[in-house]
Scaffold this active site. Sequence first.
Site, PDB file in Angstrom:
ATOM      1  N   ASP A  37       0.823  -1.222   0.000  1.00 14.60           N
ATOM      2  CA  ASP A  37       0.000   0.000   0.000  1.00 14.60           C
ATOM      3  C   ASP A  37       0.850   1.263   0.000  1.00 14.60           C
ATOM      4  O   ASP A  37       0.776   2.089   0.919  1.00 14.60           O
ATOM      5  CB  ASP A  37      -0.941  -0.016   1.210  1.00 14.60           C
ATOM      6  CG  ASP A  37      -1.929  -1.172   1.151  1.00 14.60           C
ATOM      7  OD1 ASP A  37      -3.009  -0.982   0.589  1.00 14.60           O
ATOM      8  OD2 ASP A  37      -1.582  -2.258   1.653  1.00 14.60           O
ATOM      9  N   ASP A  77      -1.628  -2.072  -4.396  1.00 10.50           N
ATOM     10  CA  ASP A  77      -1.834  -0.618  -4.277  1.00 10.50           C
ATOM     11  C   ASP A  77      -0.513   0.129  -4.352  1.00 10.50           C
ATOM     12  O   ASP A  77      -0.228   1.018  -3.540  1.00 10.50           O
ATOM     13  CB  ASP A  77      -2.574  -0.270  -2.983  1.00 10.50           C
ATOM     14  CG  ASP A  77      -4.086  -0.460  -3.110  1.00 10.50           C
ATOM     15  OD1 ASP A  77      -4.547  -0.814  -4.203  1.00 10.50           O
ATOM     16  OD2 ASP A  77      -4.794  -0.263  -2.111  1.00 10.50           O
ATOM     17  N   ASN A 145      -6.705  -3.020  -5.008  1.00 13.37           N
ATOM     18  CA  ASN A 145      -7.989  -2.509  -5.479  1.00 13.37           C
ATOM     19  C   ASN A 145      -7.874  -1.128  -6.097  1.00 13.37           C
ATOM     20  O   ASN A 145      -8.738  -0.710  -6.863  1.00 13.37           O
ATOM     21  CB  ASN A 145      -9.000  -2.471  -4.323  1.00 13.37           C
ATOM     22  CG  ASN A 145      -8.548  -1.582  -3.186  1.00 13.37           C
ATOM     23  OD1 ASN A 145      -7.462  -1.748  -2.641  1.00 13.37           O
ATOM     24  ND2 ASN A 145      -9.371  -0.621  -2.800  1.00 13.37           N
ATOM     25  N   HIS A 146      -6.780  -0.417  -5.809  1.00 16.51           N
ATOM     26  CA  HIS A 146      -6.616   0.915  -6.405  1.00 16.51           C
ATOM     27  C   HIS A 146      -5.962   0.844  -7.776  1.00 16.51           C
ATOM     28  O   HIS A 146      -6.178   1.737  -8.600  1.00 16.51           O
ATOM     29  CB  HIS A 146      -5.770   1.800  -5.480  1.00 16.51           C
ATOM     30  CG  HIS A 146      -6.560   2.444  -4.392  1.00 16.51           C
ATOM     31  ND1 HIS A 146      -6.899   3.776  -4.383  1.00 16.51           N
ATOM     32  CD2 HIS A 146      -7.103   1.932  -3.261  1.00 16.51           C
ATOM     33  CE1 HIS A 146      -7.597   4.057  -3.306  1.00 16.51           C
ATOM     34  NE2 HIS A 146      -7.736   2.948  -2.602  1.00 16.51           N
ATOM     35  N   HIS A 234      -4.359  -9.162  -1.172  1.00 14.62           N
ATOM     36  CA  HIS A 234      -4.727  -7.762  -0.925  1.00 14.62           C
ATOM     37  C   HIS A 234      -6.237  -7.709  -0.722  1.00 14.62           C
ATOM     38  O   HIS A 234      -7.010  -7.504  -1.661  1.00 14.62           O
ATOM     39  CB  HIS A 234      -4.316  -6.890  -2.120  1.00 14.62           C
ATOM     40  CG  HIS A 234      -4.465  -5.417  -1.882  1.00 14.62           C
ATOM     41  ND1 HIS A 234      -3.415  -4.611  -1.500  1.00 14.62           N
ATOM     42  CD2 HIS A 234      -5.534  -4.594  -1.979  1.00 14.62           C
ATOM     43  CE1 HIS A 234      -3.825  -3.367  -1.372  1.00 14.62           C
ATOM     44  NE2 HIS A 234      -5.126  -3.328  -1.658  1.00 14.62           N
ATOM     45  N   HIS A 264      -4.293  -0.896   6.342  1.00 16.43           N
ATOM     46  CA  HIS A 264      -3.280   0.153   6.480  1.00 16.43           C
ATOM     47  C   HIS A 264      -2.630   0.211   7.857  1.00 16.43           C
ATOM     48  O   HIS A 264      -1.624   0.883   8.024  1.00 16.43           O
ATOM     49  CB  HIS A 264      -3.883   1.512   6.126  1.00 16.43           C
ATOM     50  CG  HIS A 264      -3.975   1.749   4.652  1.00 16.43           C
ATOM     51  ND1 HIS A 264      -3.907   3.007   4.088  1.00 16.43           N
ATOM     52  CD2 HIS A 264      -4.115   0.901   3.611  1.00 16.43           C
ATOM     53  CE1 HIS A 264      -4.013   2.917   2.777  1.00 16.43           C
ATOM     54  NE2 HIS A 264      -4.150   1.642   2.473  1.00 16.43           N
TER      55      HIS A 264
END
Length: 681
Positions: A37, A77, A145-146, A234, A264
């Site tokens: 991330d 991410d 997912n981003h 993830h 996170h």
Amino acid sequence: MDASFDDDGIPIQTGEVVPSTGEVADEHTFKILVATDNHLGYCDNNPARESDSFDTFEEILKLAVDNDVDFVLLGGDLFHENKPRPNVLRKTTELLQKYCLGSKPVSFQYVGNPERDFPNADEPEVNYYNPNINIALPVFTIHGNHDDPIGHTKTSAVDHLAAAKLVNHFGQWDNLNNIEVSPVLLTKGETKLALYGLGHLKDDRLNRLMHDKKITFIGPEEDRKAWFNLFVLHQNRVKHGPKNYIPENYVPGYMDLVVWGHEHECRIHQELAEGLVNTYICQPGSSVATSLCHGEAVEKHVALLKINRRMFRIEKLKLQTVRPFVMRDITAKEILERCPKNAGPKERSRHMEKYMENLVTSLIQDADDLLTGHPKQPTIPLVRVRVFHDDVEDTFNPIRFSQKFVDKVANDDIIMFKKTPVKREDGAEIDAHEIGVLMMQHDEDDLEGHVETIVENYFTQARNKGETNSLLEVLSERGLSEAVKSAVDKEDYQAISVVVESQIEKVIEYLIKKNVTEDSVEDELEEFRQRRNNMSDQEKKEVDEMLSQRKPKKTKPSNGGSDGEESFENGNNEDGDSPIEVLDDEDDAPSTSRSRGARGASRARGATRGRGRGRGKNAASDDTSPPAPSSRGRGRASASGSRSKNAKETSSRGKSLVQTTLTARRSPRKASQAMVFDDSD
């Protein structure tokens, strides 16, 4: 696994007896720097914070070089946006070239099948085997997912870097019904590493697939016990709903270590997976704060993972370039204890504001303790105070308040007022800490990627309360919620129009097949809606596949618009349809709307978005869109501007029925007005 400790007291986990000295031979030891991330490009439109993600990512790469690791392992991410801006791609490429290229030989071997491990490449191969580029520091990454793949080619932003041979993108999937997860096989001396990866899927889908045993993990052909099995995924680890997470015991029990991305909060040291005996989890957390919540306030680290045969050890390396972030929860009751009991609302509000000014000043001073002295660490901190109150009169203007700290705090949303939750069942008072923990379950700043839940809950509550003006008649709640999620999370501003048009066509086909009359159209619509709700899971699957497999239409920015917005040319869109007419609530005067998604796009770009999280009101506008969950009411639009292909082919009587179907019949206005999203603030 048995546990032993090295000379520094750091636990060593092993599946076999550990030598008493705990020593390992370097020629047989994998050294891996693990991070997740990174969210490169976060706040890239904010000059004060645009460099945060890149400075920390550079620190991570430098740590890898300084610790002489074999490779870097990323848990998804890497980018903050699905379609990163050109400047973000350029900066990322420059950093990878700076730290990953060189003459240093790679000391481990790849013994897998490149066509299976890297299916999205035209010439599949592990990048350090390419004779035309000198890779000194390999990087292996899955997508999150981003930065997940989009379009019928399923291309991710990570694939741009993979095509340039700067990273190795693994853990890809192409069949959402039955997924096979095969490992990237690596060897170093006598150590054999099976690196499994699974790029992000929607949590409820993956939950269902795992529960139904439709995910197959394919192990090495030889003895699986001879390999150290490392799994990277993830997904949600924290439970956000019955199926909106992945239970830890769904992970195959023969996995030795799981690197868990998407969450996170930094929980870097290995934890035994719940319900499993020999499987451990390492959750590195994010390297940059993308939402102001307690999980992001935990000190951020990356992991130095050492694997020797069937043993592993994790050392945590504190990141020195992270912007300081302090957070506090407090109740209005605590603040107003020293305020006179007979004080009026204005006096109470002034007392609150003065108290908060002193508190924020104190928190800024506390943030100084988080400074590491690193030359690239920002010195202006992030500060968030959540105030839980019972009465709205005990609040003040948080925006005006934040202006007092413009040069002292990096964020402009310092204060967040929250309605105090109800007391516990035993009637006892809840202190600020307990309130904060309770709100963690529902706080929009802490939830990840659940805008679809917000949309569904809006319509569910409206139905339960009998609010007929807020119900959908033609569109489905599940389909609309998934479209809004795709628009908000991935900035796919065509998603809503694609889903809406598809659902309208299905309704039209059903009504024509039933040969309805004006008297029976409403009853048939209700029957169709109930049948569709009973098959919500099947519909969600169809919407997922439609959005993931379709080829996005080419978009052009409008004058003064941001990238990715569609614009009309010569008064028409790409399909040749005319722009819809929007009727103003005040005078019913028609005005030309912006193209599909344009208004939603410009608003979404201006919003600060956390980890896959969004707001329902930022959803893209569409000529046939239903009401969104908004506290500002709904606009009205003419439905005559958009007709499906099937509707055009019907008889004039059929067209009349379809037109009747698509109108907002409960509106006191003209019967031809359909509902659209309201973009007002």
